[in-house]
Motif scaffolding. Structure first.
Motif, PDB file in Angstrom:
ATOM      1  N   ARG A 115      73.191  37.465  74.419  1.00  0.00           N
ATOM      2  CA  ARG A 115      73.865  36.169  74.561  1.00  0.00           C
ATOM      3  C   ARG A 115      73.771  35.645  75.990  1.00  0.00           C
ATOM      4  O   ARG A 115      73.648  34.441  76.215  1.00  0.00           O
ATOM      5  N   HIS A 116      73.825  36.544  76.971  1.00  0.00           N
ATOM      6  CA  HIS A 116      73.675  36.114  78.364  1.00  0.00           C
ATOM      7  C   HIS A 116      72.252  35.618  78.616  1.00  0.00           C
ATOM      8  O   HIS A 116      72.033  34.593  79.266  1.00  0.00           O
ATOM      9  N   MET A 117      71.286  36.371  78.114  1.00  0.00           N
ATOM     10  CA  MET A 117      69.893  35.983  78.329  1.00  0.00           C
ATOM     11  C   MET A 117      69.554  34.724  77.532  1.00  0.00           C
ATOM     12  O   MET A 117      68.700  33.955  77.949  1.00  0.00           O
ATOM     13  N   TRP A 118      70.243  34.486  76.415  1.00  0.00           N
ATOM     14  CA  TRP A 118      70.014  33.262  75.649  1.00  0.00           C
ATOM     15  C   TRP A 118      70.404  32.052  76.496  1.00  0.00           C
ATOM     16  O   TRP A 118      69.693  31.059  76.538  1.00  0.00           O
ATOM     17  N   ARG A 119      71.502  32.160  77.197  1.00  0.00           N
ATOM     18  CA  ARG A 119      71.938  31.057  78.061  1.00  0.00           C
ATOM     19  C   ARG A 119      70.947  30.839  79.201  1.00  0.00           C
ATOM     20  O   ARG A 119      70.606  29.708  79.531  1.00  0.00           O
ATOM     21  N   SER A 120      70.478  31.922  79.802  1.00  0.00           N
ATOM     22  CA  SER A 120      69.489  31.800  80.880  1.00  0.00           C
ATOM     23  C   SER A 120      68.180  31.219  80.348  1.00  0.00           C
ATOM     24  O   SER A 120      67.544  30.392  81.010  1.00  0.00           O
ATOM     25  N   SER A 121      67.780  31.622  79.160  1.00  0.00           N
ATOM     26  CA  SER A 121      66.545  31.114  78.553  1.00  0.00           C
ATOM     27  C   SER A 121      66.654  29.628  78.234  1.00  0.00           C
ATOM     28  O   SER A 121      65.683  28.886  78.365  1.00  0.00           O
ATOM     29  N   ALA A 122      67.841  29.203  77.805  1.00  0.00           N
ATOM     30  CA  ALA A 122      68.046  27.790  77.495  1.00  0.00           C
ATOM     31  C   ALA A 122      67.826  26.918  78.724  1.00  0.00           C
ATOM     32  O   ALA A 122      67.310  25.798  78.621  1.00  0.00           O
ATOM     33  N   LEU A 123      68.190  27.435  79.879  1.00  0.00           N
ATOM     34  CA  LEU A 123      67.972  26.677  81.114  1.00  0.00           C
ATOM     35  C   LEU A 123      66.553  26.862  81.633  1.00  0.00           C
ATOM     36  O   LEU A 123      66.005  25.981  82.294  1.00  0.00           O
ATOM     37  N   ALA A 124      65.937  27.997  81.339  1.00  0.00           N
ATOM     38  CA  ALA A 124      64.587  28.280  81.832  1.00  0.00           C
ATOM     39  C   ALA A 124      63.518  27.450  81.128  1.00  0.00           C
ATOM     40  O   ALA A 124      62.418  27.309  81.656  1.00  0.00           O
ATOM     41  N   ILE A 125      63.814  26.877  79.979  1.00  0.00           N
ATOM     42  CA  ILE A 125      62.798  26.077  79.291  1.00  0.00           C
ATOM     43  C   ILE A 125      62.736  24.644  79.808  1.00  0.00           C
ATOM     44  O   ILE A 125      61.996  23.824  79.270  1.00  0.00           O
ATOM     45  N   THR A 126      63.478  24.343  80.849  1.00  0.00           N
ATOM     46  CA  THR A 126      63.457  22.984  81.398  1.00  0.00           C
ATOM     47  C   THR A 126      62.065  22.593  81.867  1.00  0.00           C
ATOM     48  O   THR A 126      61.565  21.523  81.522  1.00  0.00           O
ATOM     49  N   TRP A 127      61.425  23.444  82.666  1.00  0.00           N
ATOM     50  CA  TRP A 127      60.069  23.134  83.138  1.00  0.00           C
ATOM     51  C   TRP A 127      59.068  22.986  81.998  1.00  0.00           C
ATOM     52  O   TRP A 127      58.343  21.992  81.946  1.00  0.00           O
ATOM     53  N   PRO A 128      58.987  23.936  81.076  1.00  0.00           N
ATOM     54  CA  PRO A 128      58.042  23.765  79.969  1.00  0.00           C
ATOM     55  C   PRO A 128      58.308  22.510  79.133  1.00  0.00           C
ATOM     56  O   PRO A 128      57.371  21.869  78.656  1.00  0.00           O
ATOM     57  N   ALA A 129      59.575  22.141  78.979  1.00  0.00           N
ATOM     58  CA  ALA A 129      59.894  20.929  78.229  1.00  0.00           C
ATOM     59  C   ALA A 129      59.357  19.690  78.945  1.00  0.00           C
ATOM     60  O   ALA A 129      58.763  18.802  78.321  1.00  0.00           O
ATOM     61  N   LEU A 130      59.557  19.638  80.248  1.00  0.00           N
ATOM     62  CA  LEU A 130      59.051  18.488  81.008  1.00  0.00           C
ATOM     63  C   LEU A 130      57.527  18.484  81.079  1.00  0.00           C
ATOM     64  O   LEU A 130      56.896  17.424  81.021  1.00  0.00           O
ATOM     65  N   LEU A 131      56.937  19.652  81.197  1.00  0.00           N
ATOM     66  CA  LEU A 131      55.469  19.720  81.222  1.00  0.00           C
ATOM     67  C   LEU A 131      54.875  19.289  79.888  1.00  0.00           C
ATOM     68  O   LEU A 131      53.802  18.676  79.858  1.00  0.00           O
ATOM     69  N   SER A 132      55.571  19.591  78.786  1.00  0.00           N
ATOM     70  CA  SER A 132      55.057  19.186  77.477  1.00  0.00           C
ATOM     71  C   SER A 132      55.019  17.665  77.336  1.00  0.00           C
ATOM     72  O   SER A 132      54.224  17.133  76.566  1.00  0.00           O
ATOM     73  N   ILE A 133      55.862  16.971  78.083  1.00  0.00           N
ATOM     74  CA  ILE A 133      55.821  15.510  78.085  1.00  0.00           C
ATOM     75  C   ILE A 133      54.563  15.020  78.794  1.00  0.00           C
ATOM     76  O   ILE A 133      53.944  14.030  78.381  1.00  0.00           O
TER      77      ILE A 133
END
Length: 170
Positions: A115-133
């Protein structure tokens, strides 16, 4: 209370803070994921409406005429389906990265739960999300873009995992 804009900036520029956000409420993190999903969906939808894409499409005269006749129905339906699929993909990605991150914590002998790593992962996908744009506007193959997003996310998770507390010595 942490603002979503602060989570966004820290997700982009301060990967060490991702470990500190592991204690955020899950509601705040899910709100962030939905805001990020909405942002990405809006850009994908604009690409859909304008026809900007790096993939080949077919052009059949009858189909094109049919689409023009039902456009008023097609666009809202497409937006709904796009948001639904983007949300599903993001949640699956976060869950998989959290599983990988949990393995990283075990290898690095750090204390943390899925659950802790899920929260960190949710924030870590910010760069890939913006790059996908940006990828449709760049001459980059989809596979290379996906691999780049995976590498960036795992790198951010490694950096965040270094800031997790150490396992107690037995």
């Amino acid at each position: 209370m942490v603002k979503h804009s602060q989570l966004f900036l820290d997700g982009l520029f301060h990967p060490k803070k991702l470990a500190g956000y592991r204690m955020l409420s899950i509601g705040k993190v899910i709100q962030y994921v939905f805001i990020l999903t909405t942002l990405v969906t809006i850009f994908y939808y604009i690409q859909y409406i304008t026809g900007v894409s790096n993939e080949n499409s077919f052009d059949i005269e009858g189909f094109t005429q049919y689409v023009k006749e039902i456009q008023w129905l097609l666009y809202p339906f497409a937006l709904f389906i796009l948001f639904l699929t983007t949300t599903t993909i993001f949640l699956i990605q976060i869950s998989i990265f959290a599983l990988v991150g949990t393995g990283l914590l075990k290898v690095m002998k750090k204390r943390g739960e899925y659950r802790h790593m899920w929260r960190s992962s949710a924030l870590a996908i910010t760069w890939p999300a913006l790059l996908s744009i940006l990828f449709p506007f760049l001459p980059i193959h989809n596979l290379i873009g996906t691999l780049l997003g995976i590498l960036v996310t795992i790198l951010l998770l490694i950096i965040a995992a270094t800031k997790y507390p150490k396992l107690p010595v037995k």
